[in-house]
Design a protein around this motif. Structure first.
Motif, PDB file in Angstrom:
ATOM      1  N   GLU A  59       0.807  -1.233   0.000  1.00  0.00           N
ATOM      2  CA  GLU A  59       0.000   0.000   0.000  1.00  0.00           C
ATOM      3  C   GLU A  59       0.832   1.271   0.000  1.00  0.00           C
ATOM      4  O   GLU A  59       0.283   2.363   0.108  1.00  0.00           O
ATOM      5  CB  GLU A  59      -0.927   0.043   1.222  1.00  0.00           C
ATOM      6  N   GLY A  60       2.138   1.124  -0.059  1.00  0.00           N
ATOM      7  CA  GLY A  60       2.979   2.323  -0.068  1.00  0.00           C
ATOM      8  C   GLY A  60       3.362   2.795   1.317  1.00  0.00           C
ATOM      9  O   GLY A  60       4.074   3.785   1.463  1.00  0.00           O
ATOM     10  N   THR A  61       2.844   2.085   2.335  1.00  0.00           N
ATOM     11  CA  THR A  61       3.298   2.376   3.695  1.00  0.00           C
ATOM     12  C   THR A  61       4.364   1.341   4.053  1.00  0.00           C
ATOM     13  O   THR A  61       4.793   0.567   3.198  1.00  0.00           O
ATOM     14  CB  THR A  61       2.130   2.327   4.699  1.00  0.00           C
ATOM     15  N   ALA A  62       4.815   1.372   5.303  1.00  0.00           N
ATOM     16  CA  ALA A  62       5.896   0.451   5.662  1.00  0.00           C
ATOM     17  C   ALA A  62       5.848   0.098   7.136  1.00  0.00           C
ATOM     18  O   ALA A  62       5.145   0.748   7.914  1.00  0.00           O
ATOM     19  CB  ALA A  62       7.246   1.077   5.327  1.00  0.00           C
ATOM     20  N   PHE A  63       6.591  -0.933   7.496  1.00  0.00           N
ATOM     21  CA  PHE A  63       6.785  -1.298   8.892  1.00  0.00           C
ATOM     22  C   PHE A  63       8.192  -0.942   9.326  1.00  0.00           C
ATOM     23  O   PHE A  63       9.138  -1.155   8.569  1.00  0.00           O
ATOM     24  CB  PHE A  63       6.576  -2.796   9.101  1.00  0.00           C
ATOM     25  N   ILE A  64       8.307  -0.410  10.530  1.00  0.00           N
ATOM     26  CA  ILE A  64       9.624  -0.210  11.129  1.00  0.00           C
ATOM     27  C   ILE A  64      10.001  -1.527  11.781  1.00  0.00           C
ATOM     28  O   ILE A  64       9.270  -2.042  12.623  1.00  0.00           O
ATOM     29  CB  ILE A  64       9.595   0.917  12.184  1.00  0.00           C
ATOM     30  N   THR A  65      11.133  -2.087  11.379  1.00  0.00           N
ATOM     31  CA  THR A  65      11.504  -3.404  11.895  1.00  0.00           C
ATOM     32  C   THR A  65      12.697  -3.354  12.830  1.00  0.00           C
ATOM     33  O   THR A  65      12.975  -4.306  13.547  1.00  0.00           O
ATOM     34  CB  THR A  65      11.842  -4.360  10.730  1.00  0.00           C
TER      35      THR A  65
END
Ligand SMILES: Nc1nc2c(ncn2[C@@H]2O[C@H](COP(=O)(O)OP(=O)(O)OP(=O)(O)O)[C@@H](O)[C@H]2O)c(=O)[nH]1
Ligand SMILES: [Mg+2]
Ligand SMILES: [Zn+2]
Length: 310
Positions: free
Chosen positions: A55-61
């Motif tokens: 979706e164009g967002t992201a997760f901080i891992t």
């Protein structure tokens, strides 16, 4: 992908990637600051690894180790803490002698906390256009006091632009945190320092002579060339978070220097015989207001409480 957290709005984090793209991110996994319960495990100024989703967002891992950070208790009764910002080169405390009033106790508590976190602080006295002669003399006396101790002081008016060019030089190539009470003019000053940036500003209440908490989340603004300026919500108080009673004197540079001459190594500078600090206060070598702030910080250690008023 690696990026810098430039804004934190509750559950979302805005990350600027090394390639210069801005991505809205959420946290994945369980980040804990060693033993400290924090309301925001990731803070503005953190370098993080992110994984993009469709979706164009992201997760901080992942969060990279922090050089330093400034943290405070989330609220009066809370055991939780709130990380204001991470990886700072310096902090500018914005102070007003009126509209609203900033007390020396508040200034000194902030300075001591910043010493504890090893973040250099400078004082910025704003709203010089608005003061009476009496308030201006008081401001001069405060500058003299803090410069003598070793803290640089700047006198500015975000409204008229006085002193703004000199202050802008201090930002070059550095990550700078702006702190201070609500309504002292942090956001207005940021707009004056960084033309093109549009930090939101608000009036101070004419009834209470206090700010209205216009800025609600921390946000980083790029400084032309290199560096960042971090706008933060106004703070009411600064609890002595994770600071031991014996340590407090270490964070008042002039008290620390003088304490070498106290008779007892563990002197708390209250009623012990042969206390060089109390003697220096009597001789006006250490200011009474600084000594009062020191006692104020000691006291809330003894009472084991956080003073919301400061
Ligand atoms: N006279 C005068 N007013 C100023 C100056 N700087 C800011 N103000 C006014 O002070 C009020 C508060 O300014 P803000 O910049 O919103 O204050 P803030 O510190 O960001 O406040 P919070 O976001 O609530 O923490 C606004 O009405 C500004 O116009 C100044 O140098 N002189
Ligand atoms: Mg603001
Ligand atoms: Zn002593």
């Amino acid at each position: 992908m690696r990026g810098l957290v430039i804004k934190n709005t509750g559950s979302w984090y805005l990350v600027r990637t090394d390639e210069g793209q801005e991505v809205e991110c959420k946290i994945k996994g369980n980040f804990r600051l060693k033993g400290i319960r924090s309301t925001n495990p990731v803070a503005v100024g953190d370098y993080v690894q992110i994984v993009l989703n469709t979706e164009g967002t992201a997760f901080i891992t992942e969060i990279e180790d922090r050089k330093n950070y400034i943290i405070r208790r989330a609220s009066n009764l809370s055991k939780q803490s709130h990380i204001i910002a991470a990886n700072l080169d310096q902090s500018l405390l914005v102070v007003t002698v009126n509209y609203p009033e900033t007390t020396t106790v508040f200034i000194d508590r902030f300075l001591a906390s910043a010493e504890a976190y090893r973040v250099p602080v400078k004082l910025v006295f704003n709203k010089t256009d608005r003061y009476s002669d009496e308030e201006t003399s008081y401001l001069e006396a405060l500058c003299h006091l803090y410069e003598t101790i070793g803290y640089a002081c700047f006198k500015v008016s975000a409204r008229t632009g006085e002193g703004v060019d000199v202050l802008r030089e201090e930002l070059k190539g550095r990550v700078t945190l702006f702190s201070g009470h609500s309504g002292v003019g942090k956001s207005t000053l940021i707009n004056a320092l960084l033309p093109g940036v549009a930090a939101r500003t608000g009036e101070i209440s004419s009834v209470h002579n206090k700010g209205m908490h216009t800025t609600t989340f921390s946000e980083m603004f790029p400084v032309p060339g290199e560096g960042y300026l971090i706008d933060t919500p106004g703070i009411k108080g600064f609890g002595t978070f994770d600071m031991e009673q014996e340590e407090i004197g270490h964070y008042f540079p002039e008290i620390f220097r003088t304490s070498a001459d106290c008779r007892y190594g563990n002197c708390t500078h209250r009623h012990e015989p042969g206390c060089a600090v109390r003697q220096a206060v009597e001789q006006h070598l250490i200011s009474e207001s600084r000594y009062a702030s020191y006692l104020n910080m000691l006291e809330d250690k003894q009472e084991g409480k956080y003073r919301s008023g400061y």
